[in-house]
Design a protein around this motif. Sequence first.
Motif, PDB file in Angstrom:
ATOM      1  N   THR A 180       0.738  -1.236   0.023  1.00 14.95           N
ATOM      2  CA  THR A 180       0.102   0.102   0.267  1.00 14.95           C
ATOM      3  C   THR A 180       0.875   1.278  -0.066  1.00 14.95           C
ATOM      4  O   THR A 180       0.377   2.295  -0.420  1.00 14.95           O
ATOM      5  CB  THR A 180      -0.945  -0.104   1.267  1.00 14.95           C
ATOM      6  OG1 THR A 180      -0.289  -0.106   2.594  1.00 14.95           O
ATOM      7  CG2 THR A 180      -1.988  -1.252   1.087  1.00 14.95           C
ATOM      8  N   SER A 181       2.097   1.131   0.514  1.00 17.22           N
ATOM      9  CA  SER A 181       2.974   2.205   0.255  1.00 17.22           C
ATOM     10  C   SER A 181       4.347   1.973   0.021  1.00 17.22           C
ATOM     11  O   SER A 181       4.926   1.072   0.984  1.00 17.22           O
ATOM     12  CB  SER A 181       2.890   3.199   1.693  1.00 17.22           C
ATOM     13  OG  SER A 181       3.030   2.622   2.785  1.00 17.22           O
ATOM     14  N   MET A 191       2.337   2.381  -4.989  1.00 23.59           N
ATOM     15  CA  MET A 191       1.292   1.150  -4.540  1.00 23.59           C
ATOM     16  C   MET A 191       1.852   0.259  -5.582  1.00 23.59           C
ATOM     17  O   MET A 191       1.936   0.135  -6.640  1.00 23.59           O
ATOM     18  CB  MET A 191       0.057   1.316  -4.574  1.00 23.59           C
ATOM     19  CG  MET A 191      -0.432   2.336  -3.299  1.00 23.59           C
ATOM     20  SD  MET A 191      -2.197   1.723  -2.651  1.00 23.59           S
ATOM     21  CE  MET A 191      -3.136   2.684  -3.853  1.00 23.59           C
ATOM     22  N   THR A 220      -7.744   1.756   2.207  1.00 22.49           N
ATOM     23  CA  THR A 220      -7.196   1.175   1.063  1.00 22.49           C
ATOM     24  C   THR A 220      -7.451  -0.277   0.816  1.00 22.49           C
ATOM     25  O   THR A 220      -7.857  -0.738  -0.251  1.00 22.49           O
ATOM     26  CB  THR A 220      -5.474   1.450   0.972  1.00 22.49           C
ATOM     27  OG1 THR A 220      -5.477   2.822   0.956  1.00 22.49           O
ATOM     28  CG2 THR A 220      -5.100   0.876  -0.301  1.00 22.49           C
ATOM     29  N   THR A 242      -6.242   3.007  -6.431  1.00 22.79           N
ATOM     30  CA  THR A 242      -5.206   4.286  -6.145  1.00 22.79           C
ATOM     31  C   THR A 242      -6.076   5.415  -6.608  1.00 22.79           C
ATOM     32  O   THR A 242      -5.670   6.391  -5.828  1.00 22.79           O
ATOM     33  CB  THR A 242      -3.938   3.927  -7.103  1.00 22.79           C
ATOM     34  OG1 THR A 242      -3.494   2.576  -6.633  1.00 22.79           O
ATOM     35  CG2 THR A 242      -3.261   4.912  -6.805  1.00 22.79           C
ATOM     36  N   TYR A 246      -6.476   8.336  -3.674  1.00 19.45           N
ATOM     37  CA  TYR A 246      -5.573   9.698  -4.058  1.00 19.45           C
ATOM     38  C   TYR A 246      -6.626  10.771  -4.002  1.00 19.45           C
ATOM     39  O   TYR A 246      -6.429  11.827  -3.605  1.00 19.45           O
ATOM     40  CB  TYR A 246      -4.998   9.373  -5.311  1.00 19.45           C
ATOM     41  CG  TYR A 246      -3.879  10.723  -5.403  1.00 19.45           C
ATOM     42  CD1 TYR A 246      -2.779  10.757  -4.698  1.00 19.45           C
ATOM     43  CD2 TYR A 246      -4.152  11.670  -6.478  1.00 19.45           C
ATOM     44  CE1 TYR A 246      -1.783  11.666  -4.725  1.00 19.45           C
ATOM     45  CE2 TYR A 246      -3.209  12.750  -6.479  1.00 19.45           C
ATOM     46  CZ  TYR A 246      -2.100  12.707  -5.642  1.00 19.45           C
ATOM     47  OH  TYR A 246      -1.109  13.703  -5.816  1.00 19.45           O
ATOM     48  N   SER A 285      -1.459   2.575 -14.223  1.00 18.62           N
ATOM     49  CA  SER A 285      -0.468   1.677 -13.499  1.00 18.62           C
ATOM     50  C   SER A 285       0.662   1.574 -14.728  1.00 18.62           C
ATOM     51  O   SER A 285       0.591   1.583 -15.807  1.00 18.62           O
ATOM     52  CB  SER A 285      -0.986   0.490 -13.071  1.00 18.62           C
ATOM     53  OG  SER A 285      -1.420  -0.421 -14.331  1.00 18.62           O
TER      54      SER A 285
END
Length: 290
Positions: A180-181, A191, A220, A242, A246, A285
């Motif tokens: 997740t980070s 991510m 998330t 995401t 965001y 992505s």
Amino acid sequence: MAILSIQSHVVYGYAGNTAAVFPMQRLGRQVWSVNTVEFSNHTGYGSWRGKIHSAEYIKELITGLEERNAFIDCEAVLSGYLGDAASGRVIAETVKKIKSINENALYCCDPVMGDAGRGLYVKPDIPLIFKNDLICLADITCPNQFELEELTGIKTPDIEAVLTAIKTLHEMGPSVVLVTSFREKEGELSMLASCKNEIYKITTAEIPLGTGVAGTGDMTSAVFLSHYLKNKNIKETLELCTSSVYGILKMSYNEFVRKGDKTPVELRLIEAQQEFCSPSEIIKSVKIKG
């Protein structure tokens, strides 16, 4: 069909189930929530009131669901913050029962243990419960960078190390891993989603929410699970997740700046709820493996 969500709960603000249940409902999921702790507010405020629920109490609630023959209608179990190790063993038992009744049910394990800069913020025996009892049962797991390192024992200063750690985590059980980070460069966060054969990454500017913010990981994992149940496609799921997260974080930060508040940032889940269903920006992505 429904998602059984077993994690913490706060009365004020958003963390655990208060950060996870509404997004899943907004995305059209029925949710049964079981709270592992009941706190007045999240711990980022420095003080709070409330208590950790016993494993016996959690098991009693879940037994009530079992007595309603509800397990056949459970499409997924989502677990997050554990008050103690015994609660983790109840979750493991519950996942096994549900999977024995509904073989298509998924288990998404969010291994909530700590974060970069804060270190571990759970009881010392919690990491072992994740490593020994829960990760091996999980179909999906959603660690942050700190938790990825804690679970695998691999430091992740660069993307190559992250990929090695993800491979190790797959070998522990989960077929889908969402990191997740991951901070690769100052001012950016990534991510990554992996299904062993394919790995996708999204990098965005880091929104300066500070160390007091809570609930982002809980939100998330909930959004990721909701989308994955629908499409079973990690690329599409990562991009939708995401983009929604965001958008929520941007609105939360903008409201924080507008108010000039000095208390920890709270997620603006209600004000920005449209971001769950129709993100204002779809972030694409990049495929880095497969």
